[in-house]
Design a protein around this motif. Structure first.
Motif, PDB file in Angstrom:
ATOM      1  N   TYR A   1       0.833  -1.204   0.000  1.00 34.46           N
ATOM      2  CA  TYR A   1       0.000   0.000   0.000  1.00 34.46           C
ATOM      3  C   TYR A   1       0.868   1.255   0.000  1.00 34.46           C
ATOM      4  CZ  TYR A   1      -2.846   3.778   1.957  1.00 34.46           C
ATOM      5  OH  TYR A   1      -3.450   4.987   2.186  1.00 34.46           O
TER       6      TYR A   1
ATOM      7  N   TRP B   1       4.520  13.154  -4.929  1.00 31.14           N
ATOM      8  CA  TRP B   1       5.126  13.133  -3.589  1.00 31.14           C
ATOM      9  C   TRP B   1       5.825  14.451  -3.295  1.00 31.14           C
ATOM     10  CZ3 TRP B   1       3.952   9.537  -0.214  1.00 31.14           C
ATOM     11  CH2 TRP B   1       4.640   9.514   0.997  1.00 31.14           C
TER      12      TRP B   1
ATOM     13  N   ILE C   1      -3.114  10.309   2.767  1.00 29.31           N
ATOM     14  CA  ILE C   1      -2.811   8.897   2.600  1.00 29.31           C
ATOM     15  C   ILE C   1      -1.510   8.501   3.292  1.00 29.31           C
ATOM     16  CG2 ILE C   1      -4.126   8.613   0.479  1.00 29.31           C
ATOM     17  CD1 ILE C   1      -1.645   9.115  -1.117  1.00 29.31           C
ATOM     18  N   TYR C   2      -0.566   9.447   3.427  1.00 26.43           N
ATOM     19  CA  TYR C   2       0.666   9.089   4.118  1.00 26.43           C
ATOM     20  C   TYR C   2       0.417   8.891   5.610  1.00 26.43           C
ATOM     21  CZ  TYR C   2       5.360   9.105   5.974  1.00 26.43           C
ATOM     22  OH  TYR C   2       6.499   8.748   6.641  1.00 26.43           O
TER      23      TYR C   2
ATOM     24  N   PRO D   1       2.391  13.882  -0.825  1.00 21.48           N
ATOM     25  CA  PRO D   1       0.984  13.885  -1.210  1.00 21.48           C
ATOM     26  C   PRO D   1       0.399  15.291  -1.177  1.00 21.48           C
ATOM     27  CG  PRO D   1       1.435  12.112   0.339  1.00 21.48           C
ATOM     28  CD  PRO D   1       2.661  12.956   0.285  1.00 21.48           C
TER      29      PRO D   1
ATOM     30  N   ILE E   1       1.168   4.297  -2.950  1.00 22.30           N
ATOM     31  CA  ILE E   1       0.948   5.739  -2.820  1.00 22.30           C
ATOM     32  C   ILE E   1       2.238   6.511  -3.038  1.00 22.30           C
ATOM     33  CG2 ILE E   1      -0.977   5.352  -1.217  1.00 22.30           C
ATOM     34  CD1 ILE E   1       0.862   6.244   1.057  1.00 22.30           C
TER      35      ILE E   1
END
Length: 289
Positions: free
Chosen positions: A129, A138, A219-220, A140, A133
């Protein structure tokens, strides 16, 4: 995973303490217990609860906003109850008998290897996962990453690595029947494990309170707290197991011929050590380069 150790005694007369069980369970595993499955069910509920929490957010939520938290809390009770029953039947019941028969050592180690194989798959899913992402934009969009690589992380990493060495040399001392050195190094290992857990808690406090870096920070944030939290849970369980081994050592439960629990717990602890190093390289260092 059992903390029982090998002796030549037959404990067939103690089956009344081993419910739930069946009589045709393979020799060396002691009993066919439901507790590991209950524990696994509770652990699965953590993931289900987290997924429902995500599905319950936003304007087009599929489930109620509190469904996920309720499932997560309920799963925590199931997990802790299963873990208690597992440790009780693996440790407390046969505490004074010094464990299972001498044919169980190899089976216990094989069971631990199989268990660690499932753990590799669990952590592997989390890393997949993260790599997914990480391959996109990057950092995010909208995420402000805190200073991840700090002196606290480096010190905590050194503590966990040293604890792996102290546990290894404790086991080596036991194989040489040097009980004093074994107990001293086990005490150091347990202390280092507790310090590591405290250090990770301090890191969370710094991120949540001072850096405003939370689980919902994009998401991080979910990847960071998901993976480090899962690892912290494993380290906590490892510290509990080391503590049990330490108490049994104080009561003279181990020697050079009877050390299966020490061996299997060592395998588990070395595993969580290796996972942490990989976490630091990928999740901490990798996030800022």
């Amino acid at each position: 995973m059992s903390l029982a150790d090998e002796t030549s005694e037959d404990h067939g007369g103690h089956d009344e303490h081993h419910l739930p069980a069946v009589e045709d369970w393979p020799r060396g595993f002691g009993e066919a217990s439901w507790w590991p499955f209950i524990t696994a069910l509770g652990a699965t509920g953590f993931y289900v609860g987290a997924a429902l929490f995500v599905l319950g957010r936003g304007e087009e939520a599929i489930v109620g906003p509190m469904t996920g938290p309720y499932v997560f809390i309920g799963s925590a009770f199931v997990f802790l109850g299963g873990l208690y029953g597992w440790l009780y039947h693996a440790f407390v019941v046969n505490f004074w008998e010094h464990g299972t028969d001498g044919h169980g050592g190899g089976a216990m180690r094989l069971a631990m290897i199989s268990f660690l194989g499932t753990e590799v798959a669990t952590f592997g899913a989390g890393f997949v996962y993260y790599f997914f992402i990480r391959a996109g934009t990057w950092p995010p969009t909208g995420a402000e990453l805190p200073p991840l690589v700090s002196s606290l992380v480096l010190v905590n990493t050194a503590i966990l690595v040293v604890s792996s060495f102290t546990l290894h040399f404790a086991h080596t001392a036991l194989l040489k029947n040097n009980r004093k050195r074994f107990m001293g190094l086990m005490a150091v290992t347990l202390l280092l494990g507790i310090i590591f857990i405290g250090g990770q808690g301090l890191e969370y406090y710094e991120f949540l309170v001072h850096e405003n870096f939370t689980l919902t920070e994009g998401i991080y944030g979910s990847a960071f707290y998901g993976l480090t939290g899962l690892h912290g849970l494993h380290v906590t369980l490892g510290a509990i197991l080391i503590g049990i081994v330490f108490v049994r050592g104080l009561l003279g439960q181990y020697d050079a011929e009877r050390h299966t629990s020490v061996s299997t717990v060592s395998m588990y602890w070395h595993f969580v050590d290796a996972v942490w190093i990989f976490l630091v390289v990928v999740l901490y260092v990798g996030a800022v380069v």
